[in-house]
Motif scaffolding. Sequence first.
Motif, short mmCIF file in Angstrom:
data_model
loop_
_atom_site.label_atom_id
_atom_site.label_comp_id
_atom_site.label_asym_id
_atom_site.label_seq_id
_atom_site.Cartn_x
_atom_site.Cartn_y
_atom_site.Cartn_z
N THR A 2 -14.90 -12.71 5.55
CA THR A 2 -15.51 -13.01 4.25
C THR A 2 -14.47 -12.99 3.14
N LEU A 3 -14.85 -13.60 2.00
CA LEU A 3 -13.94 -13.64 0.88
C LEU A 3 -13.64 -12.24 0.34
N GLY A 4 -14.68 -11.40 0.31
CA GLY A 4 -14.47 -10.03 -0.18
C GLY A 4 -13.51 -9.25 0.70
N ARG A 5 -13.64 -9.42 2.04
CA ARG A 5 -12.74 -8.73 2.97
C ARG A 5 -11.31 -9.23 2.80
N PHE A 6 -11.15 -10.52 2.59
CA PHE A 6 -9.82 -11.09 2.40
C PHE A 6 -9.18 -10.56 1.12
N VAL A 7 -9.96 -10.53 0.04
CA VAL A 7 -9.43 -10.01 -1.23
C VAL A 7 -9.05 -8.54 -1.09
N GLN A 8 -9.87 -7.78 -0.35
CA GLN A 8 -9.57 -6.35 -0.15
C GLN A 8 -8.24 -6.16 0.57
N ARG A 9 -8.00 -6.95 1.61
CA ARG A 9 -6.74 -6.82 2.35
C ARG A 9 -5.55 -7.24 1.50
N VAL A 10 -5.74 -8.29 0.70
CA VAL A 10 -4.65 -8.72 -0.18
C VAL A 10 -4.32 -7.64 -1.19
N LEU A 11 -5.34 -7.01 -1.75
CA LEU A 11 -5.10 -5.94 -2.72
C LEU A 11 -4.41 -4.74 -2.07
N ILE A 12 -4.84 -4.40 -0.85
CA ILE A 12 -4.20 -3.28 -0.16
C ILE A 12 -2.73 -3.59 0.10
N GLY A 13 -2.44 -4.82 0.57
CA GLY A 13 -1.05 -5.21 0.78
C GLY A 13 -0.24 -5.19 -0.49
N PHE A 14 -0.84 -5.66 -1.60
CA PHE A 14 -0.14 -5.66 -2.88
C PHE A 14 0.17 -4.24 -3.34
N VAL A 15 -0.82 -3.35 -3.21
CA VAL A 15 -0.60 -1.95 -3.62
C VAL A 15 0.49 -1.32 -2.75
N ALA A 16 0.47 -1.63 -1.44
CA ALA A 16 1.49 -1.06 -0.56
C ALA A 16 2.89 -1.53 -0.97
N VAL A 17 3.02 -2.82 -1.31
CA VAL A 17 4.32 -3.34 -1.74
C VAL A 17 4.75 -2.68 -3.04
N VAL A 18 3.83 -2.52 -3.98
CA VAL A 18 4.16 -1.89 -5.26
C VAL A 18 4.61 -0.45 -5.03
N VAL A 19 3.93 0.27 -4.16
CA VAL A 19 4.30 1.66 -3.88
C VAL A 19 5.70 1.73 -3.26
N VAL A 20 5.96 0.86 -2.29
CA VAL A 20 7.28 0.87 -1.64
C VAL A 20 8.38 0.53 -2.64
N VAL A 21 8.16 -0.48 -3.47
CA VAL A 21 9.16 -0.85 -4.48
C VAL A 21 9.35 0.28 -5.49
#
Length: 396
Positions: A2-21
Amino acid sequence: MTLGRFVQRVLIGFVAVVVVVGLWTARDTLLYGFAAAVLAVGISIPAGWLRRVGLPRGWAIAISALGMGVVAVALLLLVLPRLLSGLGDLVGGLPAAIGGLSDVYADLRTQGEFWYEALPPLDGTAELSTERAQALLRRVVEGSLAVAPVVLGGVSTLVAALVHLGIVIFVSLFFITDPRTYVRGSLYLFPERAHARVVFLWNELYSTVRTWITALSLSIAITTTLVWVVLGLILGMPGALVVAVFAGIATFIPNIGSILPVVPIVVFALASGDPSRVFLYVAAYLAIQLLESNVLTPSIVKSQLAIPAGVVLLFQLVVTLAFGALGLLLAVPLLACLIVLVRELYSYDLLGLRTLQIELSKTDDGRLVLHETDALPDDPPPVEARPAAAVPEAAS
């Protein structure tokens, strides 16, 4: 999906990248915090001894911190002036020292047919006449003017290092004064069911750093004693006590630190006016270092921390590239703490390997054979069984 599940995964990946950086950007600050925590644990060890003899907690911490500072300054005042004095004597007697080395080289060629054939003769260009010495000195002065900006840059780097050291000491005093505040604050980042596990991890990390400090202290004591006894009492090398202290301090840097004391050994030997003994002193020190680095210290570290020497060397290279000189100094305790976290959180909690005992044997043709057995469960102790702080001696 679903679109909501896709957006959730994208946000999680974005937050993970921000945390690592963010962690990578703040890596120097985080390493300073780790250095302050290690220093706090070091102060807590003698403070705990003073607490057990009846001193109040505040006085025990103050006396421990002040005593460690006095010892550090005393060692610096012992080593640095003597080393600079030896360098001055060496520069003043440099022509005679080089001439003495030439004589030693010539005498070595006469010790046998093998040495006569293996070592080429020195030609006249190797002699250091007065005119050539003056020309070399003039070139050194001219070169020193050219590297003046580099020297000034080194001074600014030294000042920055002293400022960072002051910050580390200041923060470590905060850590040791009330460590339970920081442990209590970390518990609010986890659900209540994980609090006992978090406290257990704090205790494991504290125990690991304390074990490293104990092993390092033993290694420094062994190195200092051996160098002083062999080079000073037996061989009679001038400045042996300074070299012994310098060698003990250099032990703080695994692998690389063992080579650094060769410099003051050569300086004191050449400055003494008997350059023929340089080879004897260096050979004796290398023999001591061979015994200490390959037998004594690895046995201590392996028995205390169970970290293979090859892993330590590779990790040193990695953290030096990432953090610089401070990363090199803290490579061993940082690696030991990472091993604790990976073992407890990943191997035990996530993979469930706490009760699994893994053994390997080797056949005659060199192949490995795996042996796995189940052992009794090793559950972490309850919260009340161990002090709930990173520095229990000073905090209790």
